[in-house]
Design a protein around this motif. Sequence first.
Motif, PDB file in Angstrom:
ATOM      1  N   ILE A 261       0.845  -1.192   0.000  1.00 42.58           N
ATOM      2  CA  ILE A 261       0.000   0.000   0.000  1.00 42.58           C
ATOM      3  C   ILE A 261       0.879   1.240   0.000  1.00 42.58           C
ATOM      4  O   ILE A 261       1.809   1.358   0.785  1.00 42.58           O
ATOM      5  CB  ILE A 261      -0.938   0.005   1.230  1.00 42.58           C
ATOM      6  N   LYS A 262       0.561   2.167  -0.876  1.00 45.40           N
ATOM      7  CA  LYS A 262       1.309   3.423  -0.966  1.00 45.40           C
ATOM      8  C   LYS A 262       0.596   4.501  -0.154  1.00 45.40           C
ATOM      9  O   LYS A 262      -0.620   4.589  -0.173  1.00 45.40           O
ATOM     10  CB  LYS A 262       1.414   3.878  -2.426  1.00 45.40           C
ATOM     11  N   PHE A 263       1.348   5.311   0.554  1.00 48.72           N
ATOM     12  CA  PHE A 263       0.818   6.409   1.348  1.00 48.72           C
ATOM     13  C   PHE A 263       1.504   7.718   0.931  1.00 48.72           C
ATOM     14  O   PHE A 263       2.238   8.316   1.708  1.00 48.72           O
ATOM     15  CB  PHE A 263       1.041   6.163   2.844  1.00 48.72           C
ATOM     16  N   PRO A 264       1.254   8.201  -0.294  1.00 49.12           N
ATOM     17  CA  PRO A 264       1.912   9.433  -0.739  1.00 49.12           C
ATOM     18  C   PRO A 264       1.450  10.656   0.038  1.00 49.12           C
ATOM     19  O   PRO A 264       2.090  11.699   0.007  1.00 49.12           O
ATOM     20  CB  PRO A 264       1.501   9.539  -2.210  1.00 49.12           C
ATOM     21  N   PHE A 265       0.353  10.521   0.779  1.00 46.90           N
ATOM     22  CA  PHE A 265      -0.201  11.645   1.532  1.00 46.90           C
ATOM     23  C   PHE A 265       0.251  11.640   2.993  1.00 46.90           C
ATOM     24  O   PHE A 265      -0.281  12.364   3.811  1.00 46.90           O
ATOM     25  CB  PHE A 265      -1.737  11.633   1.453  1.00 46.90           C
TER      26      PHE A 265
ATOM     27  N   LEU B 250      -6.965   0.258   9.488  1.00 49.30           N
ATOM     28  CA  LEU B 250      -6.892   0.721   8.106  1.00 49.30           C
ATOM     29  C   LEU B 250      -8.313   0.828   7.563  1.00 49.30           C
ATOM     30  O   LEU B 250      -9.063  -0.148   7.597  1.00 49.30           O
ATOM     31  CB  LEU B 250      -6.073  -0.276   7.278  1.00 49.30           C
ATOM     32  N   VAL B 251      -8.691   2.006   7.084  1.00 50.43           N
ATOM     33  CA  VAL B 251     -10.005   2.217   6.493  1.00 50.43           C
ATOM     34  C   VAL B 251      -9.812   2.368   4.993  1.00 50.43           C
ATOM     35  O   VAL B 251      -8.983   3.151   4.539  1.00 50.43           O
ATOM     36  CB  VAL B 251     -10.698   3.476   7.057  1.00 50.43           C
TER      37      VAL B 251
ATOM     38  N   ASN C 235     -12.032   2.367  -3.876  1.00 50.52           N
ATOM     39  CA  ASN C 235     -11.023   3.150  -4.589  1.00 50.52           C
ATOM     40  C   ASN C 235      -9.661   3.147  -3.917  1.00 50.52           C
ATOM     41  O   ASN C 235      -8.721   3.729  -4.428  1.00 50.52           O
ATOM     42  CB  ASN C 235     -11.513   4.590  -4.758  1.00 50.52           C
ATOM     43  N   GLY C 236      -9.548   2.546  -2.752  1.00 42.48           N
ATOM     44  CA  GLY C 236      -8.257   2.487  -2.076  1.00 42.48           C
ATOM     45  C   GLY C 236      -8.313   2.944  -0.634  1.00 42.48           C
ATOM     46  O   GLY C 236      -9.364   2.980  -0.009  1.00 42.48           O
ATOM     47  N   VAL C 237      -7.157   3.338  -0.115  1.00 42.35           N
ATOM     48  CA  VAL C 237      -7.010   3.726   1.284  1.00 42.35           C
ATOM     49  C   VAL C 237      -7.648   5.086   1.541  1.00 42.35           C
ATOM     50  O   VAL C 237      -7.422   6.033   0.793  1.00 42.35           O
ATOM     51  CB  VAL C 237      -5.515   3.768   1.681  1.00 42.35           C
ATOM     52  N   VAL C 238      -8.436   5.150   2.606  1.00 38.56           N
ATOM     53  CA  VAL C 238      -9.017   6.417   3.051  1.00 38.56           C
ATOM     54  C   VAL C 238      -8.211   6.954   4.225  1.00 38.56           C
ATOM     55  O   VAL C 238      -7.886   8.129   4.272  1.00 38.56           O
ATOM     56  CB  VAL C 238     -10.509   6.251   3.437  1.00 38.56           C
ATOM     57  N   ALA C 239      -7.853   6.076   5.177  1.00 38.25           N
ATOM     58  CA  ALA C 239      -7.096   6.518   6.348  1.00 38.25           C
ATOM     59  C   ALA C 239      -6.431   5.333   7.042  1.00 38.25           C
ATOM     60  O   ALA C 239      -6.877   4.201   6.926  1.00 38.25           O
ATOM     61  CB  ALA C 239      -8.015   7.241   7.329  1.00 38.25           C
ATOM     62  N   LEU C 240      -5.361   5.640   7.776  1.00 34.60           N
ATOM     63  CA  LEU C 240      -4.682   4.669   8.628  1.00 34.60           C
ATOM     64  C   LEU C 240      -4.606   5.276  10.018  1.00 34.60           C
ATOM     65  O   LEU C 240      -4.147   6.408  10.169  1.00 34.60           O
ATOM     66  CB  LEU C 240      -3.266   4.374   8.119  1.00 34.60           C
ATOM     67  N   GLY C 241      -5.091   4.556  11.035  1.00 38.24           N
ATOM     68  CA  GLY C 241      -5.021   5.025  12.412  1.00 38.24           C
ATOM     69  C   GLY C 241      -4.077   4.152  13.210  1.00 38.24           C
ATOM     70  O   GLY C 241      -4.011   2.937  13.014  1.00 38.24           O
TER      71      GLY C 241
END
Length: 129
Positions: free
Chosen positions: A18-22, A41-42, A46-52
């Motif tokens: 998983i890429k987290f460019p943000f 992980l939410v 369409n992909g990742v919304v957020a990681l807590g």
Amino acid sequence: MYLTIFKPEEAEKILNNIKFPFDSENILPYAHDPFTTLNGLVFDNNGVVALGICRLVNEFKVIINPNVGRLKIAVAINKLISSALVHCHKSGSNEIFVILTQGGIPYSKFLTKHFDFEKIDGIAMKKEV
């Protein structure tokens, strides 16, 4: 939207592709940190919304994808904070701290209204569990 909860020792396997460019604040390394107790992980179709990330020191960190709508972000925060509060309660913690940074300020009203967080000082918020 879906929420996946996983432990730090599972982070490398789950987050590997998983890429987290943000992740402008470099929060991702905390997912493997020895002081991290739980990750959430939410994601949607369409992909990742957020990681807590819940930490042993009653700290909660979140990476939010800014390219999704405000409603999806609110739902993701809701899922992650709810899980963090349950985890804190189970682990014997009596409070959780959230620090709002880089675009998180608009969500202080959301956290106050829906989760009874209180402002401490500037961008810090606290909730007793």
